[in-house]
Structures are given as C-alpha cells and as structure tokens.
Write a protein that holds these residues in place. Structure first.
Motif, PDB file in Angstrom:
ATOM      1  N   CYS A 130      -8.051   5.332  -2.541  1.00 57.42           N
ATOM      2  CA  CYS A 130      -8.535   4.085  -1.928  1.00 57.42           C
ATOM      3  C   CYS A 130      -9.729   3.518  -2.694  1.00 57.42           C
ATOM      4  CB  CYS A 130      -8.936   4.322  -0.469  1.00 57.42           C
ATOM      5  SG  CYS A 130      -7.621   4.958   0.586  1.00 57.42           S
ATOM      6  N   SER A 149      -0.745   3.402  -2.729  1.00 57.69           N
ATOM      7  CA  SER A 149      -1.512   4.501  -2.137  1.00 57.69           C
ATOM      8  C   SER A 149      -0.625   5.666  -1.732  1.00 57.69           C
ATOM      9  CB  SER A 149      -2.279   3.985  -0.913  1.00 57.69           C
ATOM     10  OG  SER A 149      -3.055   5.005  -0.331  1.00 57.69           O
ATOM     11  N   GLU A 152      -1.227   4.395   3.546  1.00 55.49           N
ATOM     12  CA  GLU A 152      -0.253   4.788   2.533  1.00 55.49           C
ATOM     13  C   GLU A 152       1.187   4.672   3.017  1.00 55.49           C
ATOM     14  OE1 GLU A 152      -1.431   8.639   4.681  1.00 55.49           O
ATOM     15  OE2 GLU A 152      -2.357   6.746   4.050  1.00 55.49           O
ATOM     16  N   HIS A 197       0.836  -1.203   0.000  1.00 62.80           N
ATOM     17  CA  HIS A 197       0.000   0.000   0.000  1.00 62.80           C
ATOM     18  C   HIS A 197       0.873   1.256   0.000  1.00 62.80           C
ATOM     19  CE1 HIS A 197      -3.347  -2.689   1.028  1.00 62.80           C
ATOM     20  NE2 HIS A 197      -4.145  -1.703   0.664  1.00 62.80           N
TER      21      HIS A 197
END
Length: 472
Positions: free
Chosen positions: A249, A242, A403, A238
């Motif tokens: 998301c 992200s 993130e 992630h």
C-alpha cells in the motif's frame, strides 16, 4: 601432534561459526522487510520465488557469489551505470530482463542493503515470518443486528397485555360499583378502551418518541458514505495491483507513513512500472493509454513528449491511435488493421477524451482527476502517520480488504462511534518493546503492567477518547 591439530581445527570451526552468527545477528530483518516493502515489492515478488516485473530475488547472493558483495551493493544503487560499465553479471541480467529498467537507490547505506538481502534470504529459506493472522482480528467491526422483528413482537405483546389489563380493570370497577349501588353499570369494551383519552395520549407520546428517534438517526447518517464506490476515470483494480501482484500500500500511498494525508499517488508513480508494462491484463490498451495520454508518454518510442501541454489534440490523438492500432494488430495476429479494429481504436480514444477532459478542461494533458472515496468532515482531525507509523495500524483496519476490491469502496462507517470503539479496543504498540517515550510519559501504566494490575494499555488509556484529540 594430532591432538594439537584437532584442537586447532575445533577452535577454528568454533570461531568461524561464532563470527557467522555475529554477522547474521547484526542484520536487522525487520528493517530489511520495511525497506523491501516500500522500495522493492512493486517489481519483485514478496515470496522471493516467483518472477514479477523483475526477477525473483531468492538466492540472489548465491547468484552473485563469484563477485564481491560490494558489486551487488553497487548494482542495487546504480544498476544502469553498472551495465554501461560492462560488468558481466549486470550485463547478463540486462540481457534477460530488458527493457525493464531497475530504479536507482543511491541513498541506501551498506547496512540497509545488507538488511534487505538478509530479509530476502530469510524469507526464501522460510526462516522469517510468523503464520499469517487474519486481518479481521484487528478490524473493528460494528455489528448492527436487525432486531426490528423482535421489537415489533415485544410491542405487540405489551400492547395486548395493556388492553387485557385495561379490560380486567374495567370489569373489576363495574363489579365494585354494582356492589355499592346495587345496579351494574355498562362495562367498557375494547373499542372504548382504545379510544379513551389515556390510550390516545399514549399513542401521541409514542409517535413523538418514534419521530424523534427517526429524525436523530437519519441526521447521524448525513454525510456517511459506507459502501460508496464511485466510477473512476481509469478502471484501476486494487485486486490486481495489491492482491495479485502484492504491491505494498505504501509504495503508492507513500505519504501515509510520514504525513497527515495518505495522498493519491501521482501519475509518475504509475509510470515506474508502466513504462515497461504497457498492455493491461484485463483491459489491454484501453485503460493504460489514459495514463500515457495524461502524462505525455509516447508508448511507440518509450519517450516523454516535449512541450506536450502545448501540442494540439489532433496530433496527440494520432500518436495514441497509432499505439492502440499497433497493439490491436499484434493481439489479433493481423497484417493490418481491419474495420473492427478501426472502430475499437476510435472507441478507446473517445474514452480517453471523456475520462480526462470536461467542460473546464479541454486538453488531456494534466493530472488524472480521481474521485475521492474517503472524506471526513472538516471539524475532524485525522493523521495517517500517527496511526500507520506510530500506532502500527494495518491499512485493512479502516479500509477493509482492498486487495480484493476491483472497484474501491468505503469499507467502514468512519463515524465517531466507530473511531471510539477502535480506540477502546486497540492495544497501544510500544509498551512491551521498550519504547522510551512510553516509558517516560506513562510510567504508571508500566508499573501497573509489571504488577499485574493491567493486562494491556489501550488508546483510551493514553487519551484517545479526549475530545481535543480529534476536534481542535
């Protein structure tokens, strides 16, 4: 005559500026932001300046200024069709960015496209967006300070005082009896006090209380998984997706805004980007080849394999070993694969098989079996769309700084107390922006806010602590 011309120019300038203002004011930048995040942000950088999978979008309208706005809208809806039709700007972009194929967006209306373009332009020029507010302002934090040493110190002090007072009481009783009888009885020592029935009774009572407390506390923790970070079949980061690439998301978990469950994205969502990005920045081919093998995408030909589920495993192995080998040769600037390369090819394919198969599944084709991280008890009802769409709750409130996570871990306790504290603290979105539902259903709160009797309305005020809200 000159005066008339000046008046004409002044009126014309005013009319032009006023028309431009009206046109710009009709653009809904908030809607443009929402559509951009869900439809565009996976491939285009949100700062509008840097390239990503696709080009930076800042100044896109200026770059298309030689063509009507209808051409740009048509390109956004049907980019490949426009390239095939030979539009010079579309062909120019394709020559620069091939083989990255832009998704089609046929359902976007003219107004929605204009809102996206307005949002892009406003961000690019620094005219949209408030200073970032730390997510922790809205994150409900259960601070559990460790007061064990303090409690032990207080218990020791109280026990010492009890012994001293018991000793003083014993001495006073002895003095009193000596006055009454004329002879001094034996004074109880500390050992006598500690082994008395009263002291033993107190110790037994304390042991029962502590045992009950420990039992209840441990029972409450049953099923809680805060910090749980299982190993996944694919090393999905992630932090890269992200964090580094700022993919929203809801691009992957698109059901979060319209369903009870956020859902784990299907492999087809991964392929939206990874038909073009076929070598990872950290693991090279090792992890992405698992995605290709699960869905039947041949990275050698950029085609999906027909009847893939029926293909023998040895033929599948040959396809993906060829891909791994070719990328190894290219990465190491070799003419042909060496012994270390052959060993690496076998290692990566063995990991593919280990990640996608098990005793009940003997073929790599099929969905990737991700390990679930967040799991509530069956008697608890939670609706993602109610929180994300209606409540406007940021994902990080419950899931933390995803993130920044290389391996996804459960951030919150997700306990009943944690949820209740959030409902007590969280202000309801909508009471100050004219939401008609809140205006009609909670008129008393609007009146209280208007009269200064209330400063804000929380989820608790509108029934967020009622049992049936989460347990029915």
């Amino acid at each position: 005559m000159k005066l008339h011309w000046l008046k004409f120019l002044s009126l014309s300038s005013f009319f032009f500026l006023f028309s431009a203002y009206l046109l710009y004011s009709e653009v809904n930048l908030d809607e443009g932001r929402d559509i951009f995040r869900t439809q565009c942000a996976s491939c285009h950088n949100r700062n509008m300046v840097d390239d990503l999978t696709g080009p930076a979008l800042g100044g896109v309208q200026e770059r298309w200024a030689d063509w009507p706005i209808e051409d740009l809208r048509y390109f956004i809806r049907f980019s490949q069709r426009m390239i095939e039709e030979g539009h010079p700007k579309a062909v120019q972009l394709w020559d620069q960015w091939r083989p990255n194929i832009m998704n089609n967006f046929p359902n976007l209306t003219d107004d929605e496209i204009d809102n996206i373009l307005g949002y892009i332009d406003a961000v690019y020029k620094g005219e949209y967006g408030a200073p970032a507010v730390a997510v922790t302002d809205r994150v409900v934090v259960e601070e559990e300070a460790d007061n064990t040493l303090l409690f032990i110190s207080l218990l020791f002090i109280l026990a010492l005082l009890a012994v001293i007072l018991a000793r003083i009481a014993s001495v006073l009783n002895s003095i009193q009896k000596a006055k009454e009888t004329g002879s001094a009885p034996r004074t109880k020592g500390i050992l006598d006090i500690l082994t008395s029935k009263t002291a033993i009774g107190i110790l037994i009572f304390a042991a029962i209380v502590m045992g009950g407390y420990t039992t209840v506390n441990n029972a409450i923790d049953i099923g809680r998984q805060q910090g749980y970070a299982p190993q996944q079949p694919i090393k999905f980061s992630h932090a890269v997706h992200s964090g580094l690439h700022q993919i929203d998301c809801q691009y992957c978990h698109d059901a979060a805004r319209r369903s009870k469950n956020a859902l784990i994205p299907p492999t087809s969502t991964c392929m939206n980007c990874h038909t073009a990005i076929k070598v990872g920045s950290e693991y090279g081919t090792a992890e992405l080849v698992k995605i290709f093998a699960s869905i039947g995408f041949d990275p050698n030909t950029d085609q999906y394999i027909e009847d893939y589920e029926k293909m023998p495993m040895d033929q599948i192995a040959a396809i993906y070993k060829e891909w791994i080998e070719s990328q190894y040769v290219r990465a190491n600037d070799l003419m042909f694969v060496d012994a270390a390369g052959r060993e690496e090819v076998e290692r990566q394919w063995d990991e593919v098989v280990a990640s996608l198969t098990h005793e009940d599944r003997d073929h790599v084709a099929g969905p990737i079996e991700w390990v679930r991280v967040h799991n509530l008890p069956d008697h608890v009802y939670f609706n993602h769309s109610q929180h994300v769409a209606a409540g406007n709750v940021d994902c990080a409130t419950c899931h933390g700084r995803v993130e920044e996570m290389e391996v996804l871990a459960q951030y919150s306790t997700l306990s009943m107390g944690w949820c209740i504290n959030c409902h007590r603290q969280t202000e309801v979105q909508g009471f100050t922006d004219g939401n008609e539902y809140y205006l009609q259903a909670y008129k008393k709160y609007h009146d209280a806010l208007s009269g200064g009797d209330m400063q804000r309305v929380t989820v608790e005020n509108i029934g967020g602590l009622q049992c049936q809200a989460c347990h029915y």
